[in-house]
Design a protein around this motif. Structure first.
Motif, mmCIF file in Angstrom:
data_model
loop_
_atom_site.group_PDB
_atom_site.id
_atom_site.type_symbol
_atom_site.label_atom_id
_atom_site.label_comp_id
_atom_site.label_asym_id
_atom_site.label_seq_id
_atom_site.Cartn_x
_atom_site.Cartn_y
_atom_site.Cartn_z
ATOM 1 N N MET A 134 0.812 -1.206 0.000
ATOM 2 C CA MET A 134 0.000 0.000 0.000
ATOM 3 C C MET A 134 0.853 1.267 0.000
ATOM 4 S SD MET A 134 -3.054 -0.952 -0.039
ATOM 5 C CE MET A 134 -4.575 -1.170 0.740
ATOM 6 N N GLY A 135 2.157 1.098 0.167
ATOM 7 C CA GLY A 135 3.016 2.263 0.187
ATOM 8 C C GLY A 135 3.373 2.718 1.586
ATOM 9 N N ARG A 136 2.593 2.337 2.583
ATOM 10 C CA ARG A 136 2.869 2.678 3.982
ATOM 11 C C ARG A 136 2.780 1.405 4.802
ATOM 12 N NH1 ARG A 136 2.598 7.660 6.082
ATOM 13 N NH2 ARG A 136 1.709 6.835 7.979
ATOM 14 N N ARG A 137 3.660 1.267 5.738
ATOM 15 C CA ARG A 137 3.657 0.093 6.609
ATOM 16 C C ARG A 137 2.597 0.285 7.699
ATOM 17 N NH1 ARG A 137 9.337 -1.634 8.224
ATOM 18 N NH2 ARG A 137 9.173 -2.404 6.115
ATOM 19 N N PRO A 138 1.709 -0.692 7.871
ATOM 20 C CA PRO A 138 0.709 -0.574 8.943
ATOM 21 C C PRO A 138 1.371 -0.692 10.315
ATOM 22 C CG PRO A 138 0.519 -2.699 7.846
ATOM 23 C CD PRO A 138 1.547 -1.915 7.092
ATOM 24 N N LYS A 139 0.743 -0.106 11.319
ATOM 25 C CA LYS A 139 1.249 -0.233 12.690
ATOM 26 C C LYS A 139 1.010 -1.643 13.214
ATOM 27 C CE LYS A 139 2.562 3.985 12.968
ATOM 28 N NZ LYS A 139 3.936 4.331 12.817
ATOM 29 N N SER A 140 -0.090 -2.284 12.763
ATOM 30 C CA SER A 140 -0.360 -3.670 13.124
ATOM 31 C C SER A 140 -1.276 -4.277 12.075
ATOM 32 C CB SER A 140 -0.991 -3.781 14.513
ATOM 33 O OG SER A 140 -2.263 -3.170 14.524
ATOM 34 N N VAL A 141 -1.274 -5.617 12.041
ATOM 35 C CA VAL A 141 -2.096 -6.352 11.084
ATOM 36 C C VAL A 141 -2.810 -7.470 11.833
ATOM 37 C CG1 VAL A 141 -2.073 -7.807 9.011
ATOM 38 C CG2 VAL A 141 -0.504 -5.869 9.183
ATOM 39 N N ALA A 142 -4.091 -7.647 11.566
ATOM 40 C CA ALA A 142 -4.853 -8.757 12.136
ATOM 41 C C ALA A 142 -5.334 -9.629 10.986
ATOM 42 C CB ALA A 142 -6.050 -8.240 12.930
ATOM 43 N N VAL A 143 -5.165 -10.946 11.142
ATOM 44 C CA VAL A 143 -5.585 -11.894 10.118
ATOM 45 C C VAL A 143 -6.555 -12.875 10.768
ATOM 46 C CG1 VAL A 143 -4.841 -13.656 8.478
ATOM 47 C CG2 VAL A 143 -3.370 -11.676 8.938
ATOM 48 N N VAL A 144 -7.726 -13.035 10.163
ATOM 49 C CA VAL A 144 -8.739 -13.947 10.686
ATOM 50 C C VAL A 144 -9.138 -14.902 9.571
ATOM 51 C CG1 VAL A 144 -11.063 -14.133 11.651
ATOM 52 C CG2 VAL A 144 -9.589 -12.217 12.311
ATOM 53 N N LEU A 145 -9.132 -16.189 9.902
ATOM 54 C CA LEU A 145 -9.571 -17.213 8.964
ATOM 55 C C LEU A 145 -10.813 -17.870 9.551
ATOM 56 C CD1 LEU A 145 -9.099 -18.958 6.435
ATOM 57 C CD2 LEU A 145 -7.691 -20.444 7.864
ATOM 58 N N ALA A 146 -11.908 -17.787 8.835
ATOM 59 C CA ALA A 146 -13.162 -18.402 9.275
ATOM 60 C C ALA A 146 -13.736 -19.181 8.103
ATOM 61 C CB ALA A 146 -14.149 -17.343 9.753
ATOM 62 N N GLY A 147 -13.688 -20.508 8.213
ATOM 63 C CA GLY A 147 -14.180 -21.333 7.115
ATOM 64 C C GLY A 147 -13.350 -21.108 5.875
ATOM 65 N N VAL A 181 -7.600 -0.440 6.797
ATOM 66 C CA VAL A 181 -7.953 -0.952 5.471
ATOM 67 C C VAL A 181 -8.176 -2.445 5.638
ATOM 68 C CG1 VAL A 181 -7.171 -1.325 3.104
ATOM 69 C CG2 VAL A 181 -6.643 0.827 4.262
ATOM 70 N N VAL A 182 -9.314 -2.947 5.132
ATOM 71 C CA VAL A 182 -9.680 -4.349 5.286
ATOM 72 C C VAL A 182 -9.806 -4.974 3.899
ATOM 73 C CG1 VAL A 182 -11.447 -5.942 6.144
ATOM 74 C CG2 VAL A 182 -10.919 -3.866 7.421
ATOM 75 N N GLN A 183 -9.186 -6.158 3.732
ATOM 76 C CA GLN A 183 -9.288 -6.921 2.487
ATOM 77 C C GLN A 183 -9.852 -8.299 2.820
ATOM 78 O OE1 GLN A 183 -8.771 -5.931 -0.604
ATOM 79 N NE2 GLN A 183 -7.960 -3.949 -0.079
ATOM 80 N N THR A 186 -13.125 -18.076 4.383
ATOM 81 C CA THR A 186 -12.948 -16.635 4.252
ATOM 82 C C THR A 186 -11.745 -16.175 5.059
ATOM 83 O OG1 THR A 186 -15.331 -16.374 4.008
ATOM 84 C CG2 THR A 186 -14.077 -14.397 4.510
ATOM 85 N N LEU A 187 -10.860 -15.442 4.396
ATOM 86 C CA LEU A 187 -9.679 -14.879 5.034
ATOM 87 C C LEU A 187 -9.825 -13.364 5.035
ATOM 88 C CD1 LEU A 187 -6.745 -15.374 6.114
ATOM 89 C CD2 LEU A 187 -5.998 -14.984 3.756
ATOM 90 N N VAL A 188 -9.715 -12.756 6.210
ATOM 91 C CA VAL A 188 -9.855 -11.306 6.343
ATOM 92 C C VAL A 188 -8.556 -10.741 6.893
ATOM 93 C CG1 VAL A 188 -11.156 -9.425 7.416
ATOM 94 C CG2 VAL A 188 -12.330 -11.550 6.798
ATOM 95 N N ILE A 189 -8.014 -9.761 6.200
ATOM 96 C CA ILE A 189 -6.781 -9.096 6.631
ATOM 97 C C ILE A 189 -7.132 -7.637 6.930
ATOM 98 C CG2 ILE A 189 -4.449 -8.400 5.996
ATOM 99 C CD1 ILE A 189 -4.442 -10.805 4.048
ATOM 100 N N THR A 190 -6.855 -7.230 8.170
ATOM 101 C CA THR A 190 -7.108 -5.850 8.578
ATOM 102 C C THR A 190 -5.779 -5.190 8.886
ATOM 103 O OG1 THR A 190 -9.213 -6.513 9.560
ATOM 104 C CG2 THR A 190 -8.341 -4.357 10.189
ATOM 105 N N MET A 191 -5.502 -4.093 8.194
ATOM 106 C CA MET A 191 -4.286 -3.318 8.411
ATOM 107 C C MET A 191 -4.668 -2.074 9.203
ATOM 108 S SD MET A 191 -2.729 -3.858 4.621
ATOM 109 C CE MET A 191 -4.355 -3.800 3.878
ATOM 110 N N HIS A 192 -4.058 -1.913 10.376
ATOM 111 C CA HIS A 192 -4.384 -0.811 11.276
ATOM 112 C C HIS A 192 -3.399 0.336 11.108
ATOM 113 C CE1 HIS A 192 -7.223 -3.312 13.582
ATOM 114 N NE2 HIS A 192 -6.390 -4.279 13.276
#
Length: 107
Positions: free
Chosen positions: A1-14, A89-91, A16-22
């Motif tokens: 994204m051009g900027r490093r996030p302060k933290s990242v959370a990754v959740v896998l449910a079934g 930002v959430v993907q 579906t994979l969700v990546i949240t960049m804080h």
């Protein structure tokens, strides 16, 4: 994204994979995100940026999970991309299958 996030959370449910960049948005992007129109602009910008630079991330997801991404996951991820005024930002990715609990090591 051009900027490093302060933290990242990754959740896998079934399948579906969700990546949240804080705290990934720049100060200027945070100001822009304060209005609905600005948030829409930011969301479009981040979607385009992600579409053009996500192949290494997709390859890493395949390597780690051993699963392919669904053919339309790129479009679903883009449609589900969210940019929040607090700097998140959430993907979302749809996997072609589910991981069994036995496939994970550790607690």
């Amino acid at each position: 994204m051009g900027r490093r996030p302060k933290s990242v959370a990754v959740v896998l449910a079934g399948d579906t994979l969700v990546i949240t960049m804080h705290r990934v948005l720049s100060p200027a992007e945070l100001v822009l995100a304060a209005s609905p129109a600005g948030t829409a602009q930011l969301q479009e910008f981040h979607q385009q940026l992600f579409n053009h630079s996500s192949d290494p991330l997709r390859q890493e997801i395949r390597r780690i999970t051993g699963l392919e991404l669904c053919e339309d996951a790129k479009h679903k991820a883009t449609a589900a991309a969210q940019v929040f005024s607090v700097g998140r930002v959430v993907q979302v990715f749809l996997l072609d299958g589910r991981l069994s609990a036995e496939s994970w090591e550790g607690p």
